[in-house]
Design an enzyme around this catalytic site. Structure first.
Site, PDB file in Angstrom:
ATOM      1  N   ASP A  32       7.237  76.948 117.227  1.00 24.53           N
ATOM      2  CA  ASP A  32       8.551  77.543 117.446  1.00 24.53           C
ATOM      3  C   ASP A  32       8.535  78.577 118.566  1.00 24.53           C
ATOM      4  O   ASP A  32       9.515  78.729 119.297  1.00 24.53           O
ATOM      5  CB  ASP A  32       9.053  78.184 116.154  1.00 24.53           C
ATOM      6  N   ASP A  75      16.247  86.792 117.482  1.00 24.01           N
ATOM      7  CA  ASP A  75      16.677  88.108 117.041  1.00 24.01           C
ATOM      8  C   ASP A  75      16.371  89.198 118.059  1.00 24.01           C
ATOM      9  O   ASP A  75      15.538  89.046 118.947  1.00 24.01           O
ATOM     10  CB  ASP A  75      16.021  88.476 115.698  1.00 24.01           C
ATOM     11  N   ARG A 103      18.795 105.416 108.368  1.00 21.51           N
ATOM     12  CA  ARG A 103      17.384 105.803 108.438  1.00 21.51           C
ATOM     13  C   ARG A 103      16.584 104.662 107.805  1.00 21.51           C
ATOM     14  O   ARG A 103      16.814 104.294 106.654  1.00 21.51           O
ATOM     15  CB  ARG A 103      17.133 107.122 107.717  1.00 21.51           C
ATOM     16  N   THR A 144      15.924  82.596 109.585  1.00 18.57           N
ATOM     17  CA  THR A 144      14.755  82.130 108.831  1.00 18.57           C
ATOM     18  C   THR A 144      13.474  82.806 109.302  1.00 18.57           C
ATOM     19  O   THR A 144      12.381  82.430 108.865  1.00 18.57           O
ATOM     20  CB  THR A 144      14.594  80.604 108.960  1.00 18.57           C
ATOM     21  N   ALA A 145      13.592  83.802 110.197  1.00 18.68           N
ATOM     22  CA  ALA A 145      12.409  84.463 110.737  1.00 18.68           C
ATOM     23  C   ALA A 145      12.269  85.862 110.123  1.00 18.68           C
ATOM     24  O   ALA A 145      12.285  86.007 108.900  1.00 18.68           O
ATOM     25  CB  ALA A 145      12.506  84.504 112.264  1.00 18.68           C
ATOM     26  N   ALA A 152      14.256  88.321 109.817  1.00 12.02           N
ATOM     27  CA  ALA A 152      15.387  88.727 108.976  1.00 12.02           C
ATOM     28  C   ALA A 152      15.210  88.248 107.538  1.00 12.02           C
ATOM     29  O   ALA A 152      15.545  88.962 106.586  1.00 12.02           O
ATOM     30  CB  ALA A 152      16.689  88.188 109.559  1.00 12.02           C
ATOM     31  N   LEU A 153      14.691  87.041 107.365  1.00  7.06           N
ATOM     32  CA  LEU A 153      14.489  86.505 106.022  1.00  7.06           C
ATOM     33  C   LEU A 153      13.445  87.314 105.262  1.00  7.06           C
ATOM     34  O   LEU A 153      13.632  87.654 104.092  1.00  7.06           O
ATOM     35  CB  LEU A 153      14.073  85.035 106.104  1.00  7.06           C
ATOM     36  N   SER A 154      12.349  87.656 105.930  1.00  5.01           N
ATOM     37  CA  SER A 154      11.292  88.413 105.262  1.00  5.01           C
ATOM     38  C   SER A 154      11.729  89.835 104.945  1.00  5.01           C
ATOM     39  O   SER A 154      11.117  90.505 104.109  1.00  5.01           O
ATOM     40  CB  SER A 154      10.023  88.433 106.124  1.00  5.01           C
ATOM     41  N   ALA A 203      13.372  98.038 105.551  1.00  6.01           N
ATOM     42  CA  ALA A 203      12.944  99.110 104.643  1.00  6.01           C
ATOM     43  C   ALA A 203      13.844 100.337 104.761  1.00  6.01           C
ATOM     44  O   ALA A 203      13.391 101.417 105.130  1.00  6.01           O
ATOM     45  CB  ALA A 203      11.481  99.481 104.917  1.00  6.01           C
TER      46      ALA A 203
END
Length: 300
Positions: free
Chosen positions: A80, A155, A182, A195-196, A198-200, A219
């Site tokens: 990819d 992204d 923050r 699916t990259a 952002a998914l994790s 986080a």
């Protein structure tokens, strides 16, 4: 059988070291596919960096701009990351791309190398599904001047420094203040990029046909700070308020160092990437295979 595509560019995973085992494997794969295409009557060229790094000097070579102007198909052999890199470069030319997967995951390079001949034979005679993917234009504004520009298919990620604490980010959408966040960072992802990273980070999956983006905090300090789906017509601005050594990455393949007061401005590109998939391809089949859905479940 003759191909419907006559002038085909071959692009490989040339980041591998040509003298090493992985480089040798990649070169052998490229040569096998090249011979297959020539047997179908295609005029095949090798992308310049691929040819140089793989030592494929006995074949015609074109750079990306020449491929965009002269070729009617790009065949990408790798993973990819290889597809992301060439997809951004060829998007403005409208050249369709087929991906043969030699990587690990293969969300957008979806033809396994082991079965490339059967799949390509059908696709090259016109049996394929076409899929368009949106792109992001981004720029870094410092003291009113643009100091960095980039395009992304997956992204745009604003991250804290490797050894520092959280960053504070002021987020605006279409000129409207959203929040000061923050967090360890913030992701703006296309449906392809959903699916990259952002998914994790807890973001939702977006079907490629949805004209939207997903904005995902990394986080966050405030747990009610959740991912949000936005229209891809929106213009997003992210300002660095506090935090050391922050940076912005674009498809994880280019990087800009950031200072307090810098603004990362994100908007939809006028271009899109054209992917060709085997006939009968389904996005849900890809998700099921790559995300290991249905494991331990007997399909009905």
């Amino acid at each position: 059988m003759k191909s419907n595509f006559h002038h085909v560019a071959l692009i490989g995973k040339y980041q591998t070291i040509a003298s090493g085992a992985s480089g040798s494997s990649s070169r052998s794969a490229l040569e096998a596919i090249l011979q297959f295409l020539e047997d179908l009557g295609c005029e095949v060229v090798i992308e310049h960096d691929t040819a140089h790094n793989m030592g494929l000097t006995d074949y015609p070579v074109l750079n990306v701009a020449q491929i965009g102007a002269r070729c009617d198909l790009g065949l990408v052999v790798g993973g990819d990351g290889t597809m992301l890199g060439i997809g951004r470069q060829l998007a403005s030319y409208g050249v369709p791309l087929i991906g043969v997967n030699q990587g690990r995951l293969g969300f957008i390079t979806d033809i396994p190398y082991d079965s490339f001949s059967d799949n390509l034979a059908r696709m090259l005679r016109g049996e394929y599904e076409e899929d368009h993917r949106s792109l992001i234009n981004a720029r870094v504004i410092r003291d009113g001047h643009c100091v960095y520009r980039a395009m992304a298919m997956n992204d745009v990620v604003v991250n804290r420094g490797a050894t520092s604490g959280m960053v504070e980010l002021r987020v605006e959408v279409d000129g409207h203040f959203v929040a000061n966040q923050r967090a360890d960072g913030l992701i703006i992802a296309t449906p392809t990029g959903s699916t990259a990273y952002a998914l994790s980070s807890g973001g939702p999956l977006l079907h490629p046909s949805i004209p939207g983006w997903v904005m995902v905090p990394i986080a966050p300090h405030t747990l009610s700070n959740r991912p949000i789906v936005l229209a891809n017509t929106s213009r997003i601005a992210i300002e660095i308020v506090a935090g050391r050594d922050a940076s912005a990455s674009f498809d994880m393949q280019s990087l800009a160092s950031l200072m307090h007061g810098d603004r990362i401005e994100v908007e939809r590109s006028e271009h899109h990437v054209r992917f060709l998939h085997p006939k009968g391809w389904s996005y849900f089949d890809t998700l099921r295979e790559k995300l290991h859905w249905n494991e331990g479940v007997t399909p009905t």
